[in-house]
Design a protein around this motif. Structure first.
Motif, PDB file in Angstrom:
ATOM      1  N   ALA A 127       5.293  40.811  12.545  1.00  0.00           N
ATOM      2  CA  ALA A 127       6.706  40.555  12.855  1.00  0.00           C
ATOM      3  C   ALA A 127       7.114  41.036  14.242  1.00  0.00           C
ATOM      4  O   ALA A 127       8.013  41.875  14.387  1.00  0.00           O
ATOM      5  N   PRO A 128       6.514  40.515  15.310  1.00  0.00           N
ATOM      6  CA  PRO A 128       6.949  40.896  16.654  1.00  0.00           C
ATOM      7  C   PRO A 128       8.352  40.370  16.944  1.00  0.00           C
ATOM      8  O   PRO A 128       8.825  39.428  16.305  1.00  0.00           O
ATOM      9  N   VAL A 129       9.013  41.000  17.898  1.00  0.00           N
ATOM     10  CA  VAL A 129      10.392  40.630  18.206  1.00  0.00           C
ATOM     11  C   VAL A 129      10.507  40.151  19.643  1.00  0.00           C
ATOM     12  O   VAL A 129       9.717  40.527  20.515  1.00  0.00           O
ATOM     13  N   LEU A 141      18.091  40.862  18.082  1.00  0.00           N
ATOM     14  CA  LEU A 141      16.747  40.397  18.418  1.00  0.00           C
ATOM     15  C   LEU A 141      16.446  39.084  17.701  1.00  0.00           C
ATOM     16  O   LEU A 141      17.107  38.717  16.725  1.00  0.00           O
ATOM     17  N   THR A 142      15.429  38.383  18.189  1.00  0.00           N
ATOM     18  CA  THR A 142      14.832  37.291  17.427  1.00  0.00           C
ATOM     19  C   THR A 142      13.515  37.823  16.878  1.00  0.00           C
ATOM     20  O   THR A 142      12.721  38.398  17.625  1.00  0.00           O
ATOM     21  N   VAL A 143      13.323  37.675  15.580  1.00  0.00           N
ATOM     22  CA  VAL A 143      12.133  38.218  14.930  1.00  0.00           C
ATOM     23  C   VAL A 143      11.255  37.067  14.466  1.00  0.00           C
ATOM     24  O   VAL A 143      11.715  36.168  13.767  1.00  0.00           O
ATOM     25  N   PHE A 144      10.006  37.069  14.888  1.00  0.00           N
ATOM     26  CA  PHE A 144       9.020  36.098  14.435  1.00  0.00           C
ATOM     27  C   PHE A 144       8.212  36.756  13.313  1.00  0.00           C
ATOM     28  O   PHE A 144       7.679  37.847  13.504  1.00  0.00           O
ATOM     29  N   VAL A 167      12.593  33.853  12.544  1.00  0.00           N
ATOM     30  CA  VAL A 167      11.784  32.635  12.510  1.00  0.00           C
ATOM     31  C   VAL A 167      10.544  32.928  11.667  1.00  0.00           C
ATOM     32  O   VAL A 167       9.659  33.667  12.086  1.00  0.00           O
ATOM     33  N   TRP A 168      10.495  32.359  10.459  1.00  0.00           N
ATOM     34  CA  TRP A 168       9.319  32.517   9.606  1.00  0.00           C
ATOM     35  C   TRP A 168       8.283  31.491  10.048  1.00  0.00           C
ATOM     36  O   TRP A 168       8.512  30.290   9.975  1.00  0.00           O
ATOM     37  N   VAL A 169       7.157  31.988  10.525  1.00  0.00           N
ATOM     38  CA  VAL A 169       6.150  31.123  11.142  1.00  0.00           C
ATOM     39  C   VAL A 169       5.129  30.620  10.138  1.00  0.00           C
ATOM     40  O   VAL A 169       4.590  29.521  10.281  1.00  0.00           O
ATOM     41  N   ALA A 176       2.643  34.750  13.914  1.00  0.00           N
ATOM     42  CA  ALA A 176       3.816  35.228  14.645  1.00  0.00           C
ATOM     43  C   ALA A 176       3.416  35.887  15.957  1.00  0.00           C
ATOM     44  O   ALA A 176       4.079  35.710  16.979  1.00  0.00           O
ATOM     45  N   SER A 177       2.313  36.634  15.936  1.00  0.00           N
ATOM     46  CA  SER A 177       1.852  37.279  17.165  1.00  0.00           C
ATOM     47  C   SER A 177       1.423  36.254  18.208  1.00  0.00           C
ATOM     48  O   SER A 177       1.635  36.458  19.407  1.00  0.00           O
ATOM     49  N   ARG A 178       0.815  35.159  17.762  1.00  0.00           N
ATOM     50  CA  ARG A 178       0.429  34.123  18.719  1.00  0.00           C
ATOM     51  C   ARG A 178       1.660  33.473  19.342  1.00  0.00           C
ATOM     52  O   ARG A 178       1.702  33.212  20.552  1.00  0.00           O
ATOM     53  N   LEU A 179       2.678  33.212  18.527  1.00  0.00           N
ATOM     54  CA  LEU A 179       3.918  32.663  19.060  1.00  0.00           C
ATOM     55  C   LEU A 179       4.558  33.629  20.050  1.00  0.00           C
ATOM     56  O   LEU A 179       5.051  33.210  21.106  1.00  0.00           O
ATOM     57  N   LYS A 180       4.529  34.919  19.733  1.00  0.00           N
ATOM     58  CA  LYS A 180       5.127  35.916  20.636  1.00  0.00           C
ATOM     59  C   LYS A 180       4.458  35.886  22.007  1.00  0.00           C
ATOM     60  O   LYS A 180       5.127  36.041  23.040  1.00  0.00           O
ATOM     61  N   LEU A 181       3.156  35.691  22.065  1.00  0.00           N
ATOM     62  CA  LEU A 181       2.475  35.631  23.353  1.00  0.00           C
ATOM     63  C   LEU A 181       2.932  34.421  24.168  1.00  0.00           C
ATOM     64  O   LEU A 181       3.051  34.500  25.396  1.00  0.00           O
ATOM     65  N   VAL A 182       3.194  33.316  23.500  1.00  0.00           N
ATOM     66  CA  VAL A 182       3.697  32.131  24.206  1.00  0.00           C
ATOM     67  C   VAL A 182       5.088  32.413  24.770  1.00  0.00           C
ATOM     68  O   VAL A 182       5.395  32.101  25.929  1.00  0.00           O
ATOM     69  N   VAL A 183       5.947  33.018  23.952  1.00  0.00           N
ATOM     70  CA  VAL A 183       7.300  33.358  24.410  1.00  0.00           C
ATOM     71  C   VAL A 183       7.239  34.336  25.576  1.00  0.00           C
ATOM     72  O   VAL A 183       7.954  34.193  26.577  1.00  0.00           O
ATOM     73  N   ASN A 184       6.376  35.331  25.466  1.00  0.00           N
ATOM     74  CA  ASN A 184       6.275  36.313  26.544  1.00  0.00           C
ATOM     75  C   ASN A 184       5.724  35.711  27.830  1.00  0.00           C
ATOM     76  O   ASN A 184       6.029  36.186  28.929  1.00  0.00           O
ATOM     77  N   THR A 185       4.905  34.676  27.707  1.00  0.00           N
ATOM     78  CA  THR A 185       4.423  33.983  28.906  1.00  0.00           C
ATOM     79  C   THR A 185       5.595  33.410  29.690  1.00  0.00           C
ATOM     80  O   THR A 185       5.654  33.508  30.928  1.00  0.00           O
TER      81      THR A 185
END
Length: 302
Positions: A127-129, A141-144, A167-169, A176-185
């Motif tokens: 659940a990264p944020v 926050l937005t929580v994945f 956002v339930w992935v 969720a962690s993979r999505l967080k890396l895309v957002v952080n990019t």
């Protein structure tokens, strides 16, 4: 009221927050405002101590923090930090307890943490944020989240307290962690883009405010541009998200991209800028301090 079943819905869940830095302390305060019982622990106890004034129970050990809690929320710098906290807490956890793992650790460390959680009998939610200091303090926050749907009802009060959106992935941790890396990019390249625009304006003798006024209100404008530019122009680099943490996340992105066979030229350049700024002493400042990695060296007379 506490429970040991992941599907149960305690009226006032007890949440153990492990890690009370910039993000963790803000999330703890949001939980307290929502009426949840919070136990706070940090390896450096002085960083957790101020939360007592807000109503949290500050514990001396991670084991004490998690004992009897419904949800354990981890918000630490990296995978090894989370692993160390879980090891320290292991004597106090119970089977079926939910681990809401909100640190940005990347896919490899995330898989390791999921296994550690399983070994302890915990229900693991990846659940990264997305957000920085102010959204954490505001519960915005937005929580994945990725993990078993059976745990959703029990963790909803926590997610509602810390985030404006969840956002339930999927059912499988890691998504969720993979999505967080895309957002952080997106965030990392944007903050370096802002820094470089300010660097070039300075180098060409263009007033940075003229640049900001030129794009204001148009399709190229953004509140992020103005907020980060204001931090540089005012000299107030109080961290909303520290530069050293941004560098850590950038390296996680590059590692994941390499494993996927993807080349990220802008992220590689961003890592170089962050590293130069960190080496110059700006690691503890806001990540827009990457601006200092692009400033022209001062000219000295002979």
């Amino acid at each position: 009221m506490t429970s040991s079943a992941a599907g149960a819905t305690p009226e006032r869940p007890v949440v153990a927050v492990l890690g009370t830095g910039i993000m963790g302390s803000g999330m703890a305060r949001s939980l307290l405002r929502a009426g949840l019982d919070v136990r706070a622990w940090n390896r450096t106890g002085s960083r957790a101590a101020p939360l007592a004034a807000d109503g949290a129970t500050v514990t001396e050990t991670a084991e004490e923090a998690v004992r009897g809690a419904d949800v354990v929320l981890t918000m630490l710098n990296d995978g090894p930090g989370v692993a160390a906290a879980l090891a320290a807490a292991s004597g106090g956890v119970h089977a079926g307890q939910i681990l809401l793992q909100s640190s940005t650790v990347g896919p490899d460390a995330g898989a390791d943490l999921a296994q550690r959680a399983a070994d302890l009998g915990l229900v693991y939610l990846d659940a990264p944020v997305s957000g920085t200091r102010q959204p954490a303090e505001q519960g915005a926050l937005t929580v994945f989240v990725a993990g078993p749907s059976a745990a959703r009802a029990a963790v909803d009060p926590v997610l509602d307290a810390i985030g404006q959106r969840t956002v339930w992935v999927g059912e499988v941790p890691g998504a969720a962690s993979r999505l967080k890396l895309v957002v952080n990019t997106w965030v990392i390249t944007m903050v370096n883009n802002i820094a470089e625009c300010l660097n070039l304006a300075e180098g060409l003798g263009v007033d940075p405010q003229t640049f900001l006024d030129a794009v204001k209100g148009g399709p190229l404008d953004s509140s992020y541009l103005h907020g980060k530019s204001a931090a540089v122009l005012s000299g107030d680099l109080t961290p909303s998200f520290a530069l050293s943490t941004a560098l850590k996340d950038t390296r996680l992105i590059l590692d994941a991209a390499a494993s996927a066979g993807v080349r990220l030229d802008l992220v590689e350049a961003s890592a170089d800028r962050f590293a130069r700024a960190e080496a110059a002493g700006h690691g503890g400042e806001d990540m827009i301090a990457t601006y200092y990695a692009g400033r022209a060296p001062e000219k000295h007379g002979d």
